[in-house]
Design a protein around this motif. Structure first.
Motif, PDB file in Angstrom:
ATOM      1  N   LEU A  26      40.644  27.678  39.545  1.00  0.00           N
ATOM      2  CA  LEU A  26      41.615  27.349  40.588  1.00  0.00           C
ATOM      3  C   LEU A  26      43.051  27.747  40.230  1.00  0.00           C
ATOM      4  O   LEU A  26      43.754  28.302  41.095  1.00  0.00           O
ATOM      5  CB  LEU A  26      41.535  25.850  40.917  1.00  0.00           C
ATOM      6  N   PRO A  27      43.582  27.478  39.027  1.00  0.00           N
ATOM      7  CA  PRO A  27      44.972  27.869  38.719  1.00  0.00           C
ATOM      8  C   PRO A  27      45.227  29.354  38.893  1.00  0.00           C
ATOM      9  O   PRO A  27      46.284  29.759  39.402  1.00  0.00           O
ATOM     10  CB  PRO A  27      45.143  27.439  37.255  1.00  0.00           C
ATOM     11  N   PHE A  28      44.273  30.192  38.463  1.00  0.00           N
ATOM     12  CA  PHE A  28      44.439  31.636  38.615  1.00  0.00           C
ATOM     13  C   PHE A  28      44.475  32.037  40.098  1.00  0.00           C
ATOM     14  O   PHE A  28      45.209  32.933  40.508  1.00  0.00           O
ATOM     15  CB  PHE A  28      43.296  32.362  37.904  1.00  0.00           C
ATOM     16  N   MET A  29      43.668  31.325  40.894  1.00  0.00           N
ATOM     17  CA  MET A  29      43.638  31.579  42.330  1.00  0.00           C
ATOM     18  C   MET A  29      44.999  31.257  42.966  1.00  0.00           C
ATOM     19  O   MET A  29      45.516  32.019  43.790  1.00  0.00           O
ATOM     20  CB  MET A  29      42.537  30.726  42.986  1.00  0.00           C
ATOM     21  N   LEU A  30      45.599  30.144  42.547  1.00  0.00           N
ATOM     22  CA  LEU A  30      46.881  29.725  43.108  1.00  0.00           C
ATOM     23  C   LEU A  30      48.005  30.682  42.728  1.00  0.00           C
ATOM     24  O   LEU A  30      48.868  31.000  43.557  1.00  0.00           O
ATOM     25  CB  LEU A  30      47.215  28.301  42.651  1.00  0.00           C
ATOM     26  N   ILE A  31      48.007  31.150  41.480  1.00  0.00           N
ATOM     27  CA  ILE A  31      49.023  32.117  41.042  1.00  0.00           C
ATOM     28  C   ILE A  31      48.907  33.409  41.848  1.00  0.00           C
ATOM     29  O   ILE A  31      49.898  33.968  42.330  1.00  0.00           O
ATOM     30  CB  ILE A  31      48.875  32.407  39.529  1.00  0.00           C
ATOM     31  N   TYR A  32      47.678  33.860  41.999  1.00  0.00           N
ATOM     32  CA  TYR A  32      47.427  35.087  42.770  1.00  0.00           C
ATOM     33  C   TYR A  32      47.924  34.914  44.213  1.00  0.00           C
ATOM     34  O   TYR A  32      48.582  35.805  44.771  1.00  0.00           O
ATOM     35  CB  TYR A  32      45.928  35.394  42.751  1.00  0.00           C
ATOM     36  N   ALA A  33      47.598  33.760  44.806  1.00  0.00           N
ATOM     37  CA  ALA A  33      47.996  33.490  46.191  1.00  0.00           C
ATOM     38  C   ALA A  33      49.519  33.458  46.330  1.00  0.00           C
ATOM     39  O   ALA A  33      50.079  33.971  47.308  1.00  0.00           O
ATOM     40  CB  ALA A  33      47.394  32.167  46.663  1.00  0.00           C
ATOM     41  N   PHE A  34      50.214  32.853  45.360  1.00  0.00           N
ATOM     42  CA  PHE A  34      51.669  32.730  45.421  1.00  0.00           C
ATOM     43  C   PHE A  34      52.336  34.105  45.424  1.00  0.00           C
ATOM     44  O   PHE A  34      53.240  34.382  46.206  1.00  0.00           O
ATOM     45  CB  PHE A  34      52.168  31.899  44.233  1.00  0.00           C
TER      46      PHE A  34
ATOM     47  N   MET B 292      47.472  41.877  52.979  1.00  0.00           N
ATOM     48  CA  MET B 292      46.520  40.889  53.478  1.00  0.00           C
ATOM     49  C   MET B 292      45.129  41.160  52.915  1.00  0.00           C
ATOM     50  O   MET B 292      44.412  40.239  52.500  1.00  0.00           O
ATOM     51  CB  MET B 292      46.464  40.908  55.010  1.00  0.00           C
ATOM     52  N   GLY B 293      44.757  42.450  52.892  1.00  0.00           N
ATOM     53  CA  GLY B 293      43.448  42.805  52.334  1.00  0.00           C
ATOM     54  C   GLY B 293      43.347  42.436  50.866  1.00  0.00           C
ATOM     55  O   GLY B 293      42.326  41.894  50.411  1.00  0.00           O
ATOM     56  N   SER B 294      44.413  42.714  50.121  1.00  0.00           N
ATOM     57  CA  SER B 294      44.431  42.343  48.702  1.00  0.00           C
ATOM     58  C   SER B 294      44.324  40.837  48.543  1.00  0.00           C
ATOM     59  O   SER B 294      43.621  40.329  47.657  1.00  0.00           O
ATOM     60  CB  SER B 294      45.727  42.848  48.052  1.00  0.00           C
ATOM     61  N   TYR B 295      45.005  40.127  49.428  1.00  0.00           N
ATOM     62  CA  TYR B 295      45.013  38.660  49.367  1.00  0.00           C
ATOM     63  C   TYR B 295      43.621  38.101  49.644  1.00  0.00           C
ATOM     64  O   TYR B 295      43.075  37.297  48.883  1.00  0.00           O
ATOM     65  CB  TYR B 295      46.023  38.144  50.389  1.00  0.00           C
ATOM     66  N   GLN B 296      43.037  38.538  50.745  1.00  0.00           N
ATOM     67  CA  GLN B 296      41.727  38.000  51.136  1.00  0.00           C
ATOM     68  C   GLN B 296      40.635  38.431  50.153  1.00  0.00           C
ATOM     69  O   GLN B 296      39.792  37.614  49.770  1.00  0.00           O
ATOM     70  CB  GLN B 296      41.375  38.462  52.557  1.00  0.00           C
ATOM     71  N   ALA B 297      40.672  39.700  49.751  1.00  0.00           N
ATOM     72  CA  ALA B 297      39.641  40.170  48.813  1.00  0.00           C
ATOM     73  C   ALA B 297      39.741  39.432  47.487  1.00  0.00           C
ATOM     74  O   ALA B 297      38.729  39.025  46.903  1.00  0.00           O
ATOM     75  CB  ALA B 297      39.798  41.671  48.593  1.00  0.00           C
TER      76      ALA B 297
END
Length: 580
Positions: A172-180, A245-250
């Motif tokens: 989860l932490p890696f996911m949040l950093i990526y999303a930010f 957006m594609g980078s984000y969703q993928a």
């Protein structure tokens, strides 16, 4: 405005609908709770009932069925409320915002519209506001659903098996950093989209408004090329935003799959060691679905947030534009108007660091006088008259009506006493009757007909297919130039103001129409203070006073005969028209 300030301002629009808002949040919470409870029921069945007698299992199944159907009913109504009443709340917020920005548009002065494109302003009141309302509705409920599901799943999973919970949430932490990181880039890209689509709207509006000019010059190909350039710019902006957006969703999709992979591998090892029951692993896998669904919801919500938030920023940009012409706090109403108008050392320039259009003009026009303004293009004739109703404010000196500075008067009372007939007549979509009554919205039918008769318009109106109820089309396209001009004069007759401004009102008409319209104008001008901006000097020979304006100010003044005898600028202008 900083982002925190923008968010606080956005939240204020919920205030009238807090009851619906909190009810919407309550049902969102219920829906999330149902999603969390159902995997627990599966765990109870697989953990407690598998090894019992068939009769006992069926007995328990009856109670479980009742409970599950109750949960389905609760979830069904919760989603109905969220979808129905929640959307209505969003539509009402959109309604409020649209009313606010439209009212603000009405307050802004000519100087604002001089620098704006209609298509862009329309985009802010249509597309932008729709996206904002979607965000205002779906945003809070998506957040509450996602937070409850994720937090609830975490608590339940930790209680079932801490090791599997760590495996599930370690990513989860890696996911949040990526999303930010991606979120910030997406926000800038979507803001650029807004700018590009507004440009396209402006271009379309410009093209369609001038479609007759386009066709008369057979320039369809040129317009297509111009549109292609704007459309290409929009496509490039869209490609950029969709890349992020594609980078984000993928990326987030890969992270959610990795969570499942992590749980499966960890669960396999723990089963081999005897640390986890199969029923717990099954429950975990069900909760992974409960956990990853809100993550996917947040992924979809991100685009919505970017659209809505950037739309709200653009909405706020317009509201932040302060009207440069408005009532003073102690402004008084203009009453009992005689019509004496004085220009005291008036100067004007449209923007700072530009040349003055008017320079130290002093002029007194007595009540009831018929004053004509002539001069070369750019001399400031229309600008001078625009200062009387305060379409622009003087940059030096003062304009006074009956001794009162127009800046000390309320705008409505000032403009209520001024009638304007322009060369470029604007008629609204609707009927002849509606367009005339625009001059006095509460006028009776008899008053409208009387105004039309005074403007020499009644006869041609009655010859139309439906008389006063005839639909005249966009900008009165179904009428001739002379007919449109007479409707605009009827509108001013109905208003019955003591001060008139005729801004080259007959210059675009043929000789026959000009004579009819000129008769109407002279009838309207009787006993009123009248300013006539004239292109055809033959129409002002009977003016009580003619002012010749040049770039240096008032060059000449007098009657037609006096100015002709002076053999100055006026005589040259007159001879150019009649002795070519």
């Amino acid at each position: 405005m900083k982002k925190s300030g923008t968010m606080k301002k956005m939240l204020t629009y919920y205030k009238p609908y807090m009851r619906v808002f909190w009810t919407d949040m309550f049902f969102a919470t219920l829906s999330a709770a149902v999603a969390l409870i159902i995997p627990l029921v599966v765990r109870y069945v697989t953990y407690n009932l598998v090894y019992r007698e068939p009769a006992e299992i069926l007995h328990q199944a009856a109670y479980i069925a009742i409970g599950l159907f109750a949960l389905v009913a609760v979830d069904c109504y919760s989603k109905f409320y969220i979808c129905n009443y929640g959307h209505v709340m969003g539509a009402k917020i959109e309604y409020d915002m649209r009313a606010e920005i439209f009212a603000h548009y009405q307050k802004l002065s000519f100087s604002f519209y001089d620098d704006q494109k209609v298509g862009q302003l329309m985009s802010r009141i249509t597309t932008d506001l729709f996206d904002i309302s979607e965000l205002m509705h779906h945003g809070p409920e998506n957040i509450i659903l996602s937070v409850i599901k994720i937090a609830g799943a975490l608590i339940i999973l930790v209680n079932i098996n801490p090791m599997l919970a760590v495996a599930a949430f370690a990513i989860l932490p890696f996911m949040l950093i990526y999303a930010f990181v991606l979120n910030k880039k997406m926000r800038l890209a979507f803001k650029q989209n807004r700018v590009k689509i507004a440009d396209i709207n402006a271009q379309i509006e410009d093209n369609l408004s001038g479609i007759r000019v386009v066709k008369s010059f057979a320039n369809e190909e040129i317009e297509n090329r111009k549109f292609k350039q704007g459309n290409d710019g929009f496509l490039a902006a869209k490609k950029n935003s969709y890349f992020y957006m594609g980078s984000y969703q993928a990326g987030l999709g890969a992270f959610t799959t990795l969570i499942q992979v992590s749980v499966i591998l960890t669960g396999t090892v723990l089963i081999a060691k005897g640390s986890v029951d199969v029923s717990d692993l099954v429950t975990f896998m069900l909760y992974i679905s409960v956990f990853t669904d809100p993550v996917r919801t947040l992924i979809d919500f991100t685009e919505q947030f970017q659209n809505g938030y950037t739309g709200f920023e653009r909405f706020q940009e317009i509201l932040a534009v302060h009207p440069d012409i408005e009532d003073k706090k102690d402004a008084v109403e203009l009453k009992d108007v005689k019509g004496d108008i004085t220009f005291e050392n008036v100067s004007f320039q449209y923007e700072e660091n530009t040349e003055k259009v008017l320079n130290h003009i002093s002029l007194n026009v007595p009540a009831g006088a018929y004053m004509a303004l002539v001069g070369s293009s750019g001399a400031g004739k229309s600008t001078l008259c625009s200062l009387i109703p305060r379409f622009y404010d003087v940059t030096g000196g003062a304009v006074k009506i009956d001794g009162k500075d127009v800046r000390d008067l309320t705008l409505k009372s000032l403009r209520d006493h001024i009638g304007i007939v322009q060369q470029d007549v604007y008629l609204f979509v609707g009927t002849v009757f509606d367009n005339i009554r625009y001059g006095k919205p509460d006028a009776t039918r008899e008053e409208v007909i009387e105004a039309a008769k005074n403007a020499n318009a009644h006869e041609f109106i009655m010859s139309l297919p439906n008389g006063y109820e005839t639909d005249i089309g966009q900008r009165g396209i179904k009428l001739s130039g002379g007919q449109k001009q007479r409707l605009s004069i009827a509108r001013v007759f109905l208003k019955n103001p003591p001060i008139l401004i005729f801004d080259e009102a007959t210059s675009a008409l043929d000789n026959e129409s000009e004579k009819v319209v000129q008769d109407s104008l002279e009838k309207l001008a009787k006993n009123r203070t009248t300013f006539v901006i004239a292109h055809r000097l033959s129409t002002i020979k009977n003016a009580e006073k003619i002012i010749v304006l040049s770039e240096d100010g008032i060059e000449e003044s007098g009657t037609h005969e006096e100015l002709m005898d002076r053999k100055g600028t006026y005589e040259k202008l007159y001879n150019m028209q009649f002795h070519k």
